[in-house]
Design a protein around this motif. Structure first.
Motif, PDB file in Angstrom:
ATOM      1  N   PRO A  35       0.804  -1.220   0.000  1.00 36.62           N
ATOM      2  CA  PRO A  35       0.000   0.000   0.000  1.00 36.62           C
ATOM      3  C   PRO A  35       0.842   1.278   0.000  1.00 36.62           C
ATOM      4  CG  PRO A  35      -0.912  -1.600   1.517  1.00 36.62           C
ATOM      5  CD  PRO A  35       0.401  -2.150   1.066  1.00 36.62           C
ATOM      6  N   MET A  36       1.967   1.259   0.734  1.00 38.93           N
ATOM      7  CA  MET A  36       2.844   2.427   0.754  1.00 38.93           C
ATOM      8  C   MET A  36       3.482   2.656  -0.618  1.00 38.93           C
ATOM      9  SD  MET A  36       4.187   4.958   2.350  1.00 38.93           S
ATOM     10  CE  MET A  36       4.016   4.728   4.125  1.00 38.93           C
ATOM     11  N   MET A  37       3.920   1.568  -1.267  1.00 43.74           N
ATOM     12  CA  MET A  37       4.491   1.699  -2.609  1.00 43.74           C
ATOM     13  C   MET A  37       3.460   2.218  -3.606  1.00 43.74           C
ATOM     14  SD  MET A  37       6.834  -1.743  -2.991  1.00 43.74           S
ATOM     15  CE  MET A  37       6.871  -1.547  -4.752  1.00 43.74           C
ATOM     16  N   ASP A  38       2.233   1.699  -3.505  1.00 40.95           N
ATOM     17  CA  ASP A  38       1.175   2.153  -4.414  1.00 40.95           C
ATOM     18  C   ASP A  38       0.894   3.641  -4.221  1.00 40.95           C
ATOM     19  OD1 ASP A  38       0.995  -0.417  -5.345  1.00 40.95           O
ATOM     20  OD2 ASP A  38      -0.737  -0.961  -4.118  1.00 40.95           O
ATOM     21  N   ALA A  39       0.858   4.064  -2.950  1.00 43.35           N
ATOM     22  CA  ALA A  39       0.603   5.479  -2.666  1.00 43.35           C
ATOM     23  C   ALA A  39       1.736   6.359  -3.192  1.00 43.35           C
ATOM     24  CB  ALA A  39       0.432   5.684  -1.158  1.00 43.35           C
ATOM     25  N   MET A  40       2.965   5.895  -3.023  1.00 40.83           N
ATOM     26  CA  MET A  40       4.116   6.666  -3.514  1.00 40.83           C
ATOM     27  C   MET A  40       4.128   6.737  -5.031  1.00 40.83           C
ATOM     28  SD  MET A  40       7.242   5.538  -1.002  1.00 40.83           S
ATOM     29  CE  MET A  40       7.342   6.180   0.675  1.00 40.83           C
ATOM     30  N   GLN A  41       3.725   5.650  -5.664  1.00 44.70           N
ATOM     31  CA  GLN A  41       3.648   5.642  -7.127  1.00 44.70           C
ATOM     32  C   GLN A  41       2.676   6.719  -7.613  1.00 44.70           C
ATOM     33  OE1 GLN A  41       2.906   1.794  -8.815  1.00 44.70           O
ATOM     34  NE2 GLN A  41       2.566   2.579 -10.869  1.00 44.70           N
ATOM     35  N   ARG A  42       1.546   6.833  -6.917  1.00 49.49           N
ATOM     36  CA  ARG A  42       0.575   7.881  -7.283  1.00 49.49           C
ATOM     37  C   ARG A  42       1.116   9.270  -6.980  1.00 49.49           C
ATOM     38  NH1 ARG A  42      -2.804   4.070  -4.703  1.00 49.49           N
ATOM     39  NH2 ARG A  42      -2.855   5.344  -2.798  1.00 49.49           N
ATOM     40  N   TYR A  43       1.733   9.406  -5.819  1.00 46.05           N
ATOM     41  CA  TYR A  43       2.215  10.713  -5.371  1.00 46.05           C
ATOM     42  C   TYR A  43       3.365  11.228  -6.240  1.00 46.05           C
ATOM     43  CZ  TYR A  43       4.094  14.319  -2.278  1.00 46.05           C
ATOM     44  OH  TYR A  43       4.554  15.502  -1.766  1.00 46.05           O
ATOM     45  N   PHE A  44       4.332  10.344  -6.513  1.00 47.48           N
ATOM     46  CA  PHE A  44       5.494  10.744  -7.316  1.00 47.48           C
ATOM     47  C   PHE A  44       5.222  10.685  -8.821  1.00 47.48           C
ATOM     48  CE2 PHE A  44       7.858   8.878  -3.518  1.00 47.48           C
ATOM     49  CZ  PHE A  44       8.119  10.120  -2.952  1.00 47.48           C
ATOM     50  N   ASN A  45       4.092  10.051  -9.169  1.00 50.38           N
ATOM     51  CA  ASN A  45       3.787   9.839 -10.588  1.00 50.38           C
ATOM     52  C   ASN A  45       4.966   9.157 -11.278  1.00 50.38           C
ATOM     53  OD1 ASN A  45       2.187   9.916 -12.902  1.00 50.38           O
ATOM     54  ND2 ASN A  45       3.004  11.894 -13.552  1.00 50.38           N
ATOM     55  N   SER A  46       5.445   8.135 -10.637  1.00 50.80           N
ATOM     56  CA  SER A  46       6.649   7.448 -11.117  1.00 50.80           C
ATOM     57  C   SER A  46       6.546   5.965 -10.807  1.00 50.80           C
ATOM     58  CB  SER A  46       7.887   8.035 -10.427  1.00 50.80           C
ATOM     59  OG  SER A  46       9.054   7.327 -10.760  1.00 50.80           O
ATOM     60  N   GLU A  47       7.086   5.147 -11.694  1.00 44.82           N
ATOM     61  CA  GLU A  47       7.057   3.695 -11.510  1.00 44.82           C
ATOM     62  C   GLU A  47       8.152   3.261 -10.538  1.00 44.82           C
ATOM     63  OE1 GLU A  47       4.933   1.418 -12.787  1.00 44.82           O
ATOM     64  OE2 GLU A  47       3.774   3.060 -13.674  1.00 44.82           O
ATOM     65  N   PRO A  48       7.848   2.368  -9.591  1.00 41.35           N
ATOM     66  CA  PRO A  48       8.890   1.853  -8.693  1.00 41.35           C
ATOM     67  C   PRO A  48       9.850   0.930  -9.440  1.00 41.35           C
ATOM     68  CG  PRO A  48       6.827   0.689  -8.327  1.00 41.35           C
ATOM     69  CD  PRO A  48       6.518   1.794  -9.304  1.00 41.35           C
ATOM     70  N   ARG A  49      11.029   0.738  -8.887  1.00 43.40           N
ATOM     71  CA  ARG A  49      12.036  -0.113  -9.534  1.00 43.40           C
ATOM     72  C   ARG A  49      11.646  -1.587  -9.526  1.00 43.40           C
ATOM     73  NH1 ARG A  49      17.741   2.017  -6.950  1.00 43.40           N
ATOM     74  NH2 ARG A  49      17.473   4.239  -7.389  1.00 43.40           N
ATOM     75  N   LEU A  50      10.925  -1.986  -8.497  1.00 41.59           N
ATOM     76  CA  LEU A  50      10.513  -3.392  -8.332  1.00 41.59           C
ATOM     77  C   LEU A  50      11.721  -4.322  -8.247  1.00 41.59           C
ATOM     78  CD1 LEU A  50       7.455  -3.522 -10.786  1.00 41.59           C
ATOM     79  CD2 LEU A  50       7.478  -2.997  -8.328  1.00 41.59           C
ATOM     80  N   GLU A  51      12.726  -3.878  -7.498  1.00 45.11           N
ATOM     81  CA  GLU A  51      13.930  -4.685  -7.270  1.00 45.11           C
ATOM     82  C   GLU A  51      13.966  -5.091  -5.796  1.00 45.11           C
ATOM     83  OE1 GLU A  51      17.641  -3.033  -8.648  1.00 45.11           O
ATOM     84  OE2 GLU A  51      16.572  -1.816 -10.122  1.00 45.11           O
ATOM     85  N   PRO A  52      13.871  -6.379  -5.495  1.00 44.06           N
ATOM     86  CA  PRO A  52      13.936  -6.824  -4.096  1.00 44.06           C
ATOM     87  C   PRO A  52      15.284  -6.480  -3.461  1.00 44.06           C
ATOM     88  CG  PRO A  52      13.097  -8.573  -5.515  1.00 44.06           C
ATOM     89  CD  PRO A  52      13.621  -7.492  -6.417  1.00 44.06           C
ATOM     90  N   GLY A  53      15.258  -6.206  -2.161  1.00 41.87           N
ATOM     91  CA  GLY A  53      16.499  -6.055  -1.390  1.00 41.87           C
ATOM     92  C   GLY A  53      17.217  -4.739  -1.519  1.00 41.87           C
ATOM     93  N   LEU A  54      16.587  -3.693  -2.067  1.00 43.42           N
ATOM     94  CA  LEU A  54      17.291  -2.422  -2.252  1.00 43.42           C
ATOM     95  C   LEU A  54      17.687  -1.780  -0.930  1.00 43.42           C
ATOM     96  CD1 LEU A  54      15.443  -0.706  -5.244  1.00 43.42           C
ATOM     97  CD2 LEU A  54      17.686  -1.781  -5.220  1.00 43.42           C
ATOM     98  N   VAL A  55      16.875  -1.957   0.114  1.00 40.23           N
ATOM     99  CA  VAL A  55      17.221  -1.383   1.415  1.00 40.23           C
ATOM    100  C   VAL A  55      18.550  -1.923   1.887  1.00 40.23           C
ATOM    101  CG1 VAL A  55      16.616  -1.368   3.874  1.00 40.23           C
ATOM    102  CG2 VAL A  55      14.870  -0.895   2.159  1.00 40.23           C
ATOM    103  N   HIS A  56      18.758  -3.221   1.701  1.00 37.16           N
ATOM    104  CA  HIS A  56      20.000  -3.832   2.165  1.00 37.16           C
ATOM    105  C   HIS A  56      21.173  -3.469   1.271  1.00 37.16           C
ATOM    106  CE1 HIS A  56      17.985  -6.038   5.310  1.00 37.16           C
ATOM    107  NE2 HIS A  56      17.008  -6.233   4.449  1.00 37.16           N
ATOM    108  N   LYS A  57      20.895  -3.205  -0.009  1.00 33.74           N
ATOM    109  CA  LYS A  57      21.970  -2.721  -0.878  1.00 33.74           C
ATOM    110  C   LYS A  57      22.435  -1.351  -0.423  1.00 33.74           C
ATOM    111  CE  LYS A  57      20.588  -5.290  -5.011  1.00 33.74           C
ATOM    112  NZ  LYS A  57      20.059  -5.197  -6.390  1.00 33.74           N
ATOM    113  N   LEU A  58      21.476  -0.506   0.000  1.00 32.60           N
ATOM    114  CA  LEU A  58      21.833   0.812   0.511  1.00 32.60           C
ATOM    115  C   LEU A  58      22.636   0.687   1.790  1.00 32.60           C
ATOM    116  CD1 LEU A  58      18.473   2.726  -0.084  1.00 32.60           C
ATOM    117  CD2 LEU A  58      20.623   3.079  -1.303  1.00 32.60           C
ATOM    118  N   ASP A  59      22.214  -0.234   2.667  1.00 36.46           N
ATOM    119  CA  ASP A  59      22.958  -0.445   3.903  1.00 36.46           C
ATOM    120  C   ASP A  59      24.383  -0.910   3.605  1.00 36.46           C
ATOM    121  OD1 ASP A  59      20.779   0.261   5.366  1.00 36.46           O
ATOM    122  OD2 ASP A  59      20.159  -1.773   5.867  1.00 36.46           O
TER     123      ASP A  59
END
Length: 269
Positions: free
Chosen positions: A91-115
C-alpha cells in the motif's frame, strides 16, 4: 490455546516485515508467539508452499513482496486457504507511485543494498584514517589506491574524498631523508598515483601553511632549494615504481579525484 504462528514471506531478507510484526505484537498480551520467516521468495511455487505451511499452523501471514504479480498471487492463495494475510509494504508503494507519478524499480532487497553501500563507505573512511600519511605501510598492500607525493599535495583530503566513493586509499609522503616503504615497489604500479606539483605552487602553499602556524616563511619547509630537492626525489621514486602521475598544481581535490577514478576504471582495478 495453541501458540500463535505468524509467517513472514519476503523476496528479500524479511527484516522489515518482522520488525513491523513484532512492533504490532508488542501491543498484545496473548503470551508467546512464533514468527516463521521465509526469505528470498523468487517464484509462485515457493509462495504456494509457504501458504500450505501457514495453513497447517493456522497462521497469519505478513509479507513484503515488491513484484505485483507475486503480491496478488499470495493474497489470492491466502484467501483460498482462509488465512489472514497483510501486505506490509505494497500500500505504501502504491501510494508513492501515485504521489510521485513514477514507476517503482521493483527490485527486491534495495534497502540492504543501501545499507551495504553505507557500510562500505564507512569502512573506506576508517581505512583512509588508519593508513594516512604512511603511518602503517601494511595498508599499501590492502589499498585500492595508493597516493604518493611530497608534503602539501592534498594527499589526506584526497584520500578522504575517494573514501566517500568507497575506495580504500593509503597515502605515503615522499621525503628525501626517508626511504619509501618497500611495499610501494611490490604492489601493482597501476594502483599507485603520484601527485606532482610545480615548485612555485608548492612554495606558495607552504608559505601560507607556515603563516597559519605563526611561523616565518624563511623556514626550510618553504625554501625553494629544499622544495626542488624534494620534487627531484619524488620524480626518482615514481620512476622506480613506474606509476602514473597527476599534476595537481592547479586542480581542486574533486578534479583530481575524478581523474583517479577514471584511471581506475580504465585500468579495471
Amino acid at each position: 490455546m495453541k501458540k500463535p504462528f505468524i509467517y513472514i514471506i519476503s523476496d528479500s531478507v524479511g527484516e522489515t516485515a518482522e520488525l513491523v510484526v513484532k512492533a504490532a505484537l508488542s501491543q498484545f498480551d496473548d503470551g508467546p508467539f512464533e514468527v516463521q520467516r521465509i526469505p528470498y521468495v523468487e517464484d509462485k511455487g515457493t509462495i504456494n508452499e509457504a501458504v500450505v505451511q501457514a495453513k497447517e499452523h493456522n497462521a497469519m501471514i505478513g509479507f513484503t513482496l515488491v513484484i505485483p504479480e507475486f503480491r496478488s498471487h499470495l493474497i489470492e492463495k491466502a484467501k483460498e486457504y482462509e488465512l489472514e494475510c497483510i501486505d506490509i509494504m505494497g500500500p505504501m508503494m502504491d501510494a508513492m507511485q501515485r504521489y510521485f507519478n513514477s514507476e517503482p524499480r521493483l527490485e527486491p532487497g534495495l534497502v540492504h543494498k543501501l545499507d551495504e553501500d553505507y557500510f562500505k563507505r564507512v569502512e573506506a573512511i576508517e581505512f583512509a584514517v588508519k593508513y594516512d600519511d604512511g603511518r602503517d605501510s601494511r595498508g599499501i598492500t590492502k589499498a585500492d589506491i595508493i597516493l604518493i607525493g611530497v608534503s602539501r599535495t592534498s594527499k589526506t583530503p584526497l584520500s578522504q574524498y575517494l573514501a566517500h566513493k568507497r575506495l580504500k586509499v593509503a597515502n605515503v609522503p615522499i621525503v628525501p631523508e626517508v626511504e619509501p616503504p618497500e611495499e610501494l615497489f611490490k604492489v601493482d604500479p597501476k594502483k599507485c598515483i603520484g601527485l606532482k606539483i610545480s615548485p612555485q605552487k608548492l612554495n606558495d602553499i607552504r608559505r601560507e601553511r607556515l603563516k597559519s602556524l605563526g611561523l616565518g616563511s624563511e623556514a626550510s619547509y618553504a625554501n625553494m632549494d629544499r622544495i626542488q630537492q624534494e620534487i627531484e626525489h619524488f620524480n626518482e621514486v615514481v620512476d622506480r615504481i613506474g606509476c602514473q602521475v597527476i599534476d595537481v598544481s592547479h586542480k581542486a581535490v574533486e578534479e583530481t579525484a575524478n581523474v583517479i577514478m577514471n584511471l581506475k576504471r580504465e585500468n579495471s582495478l
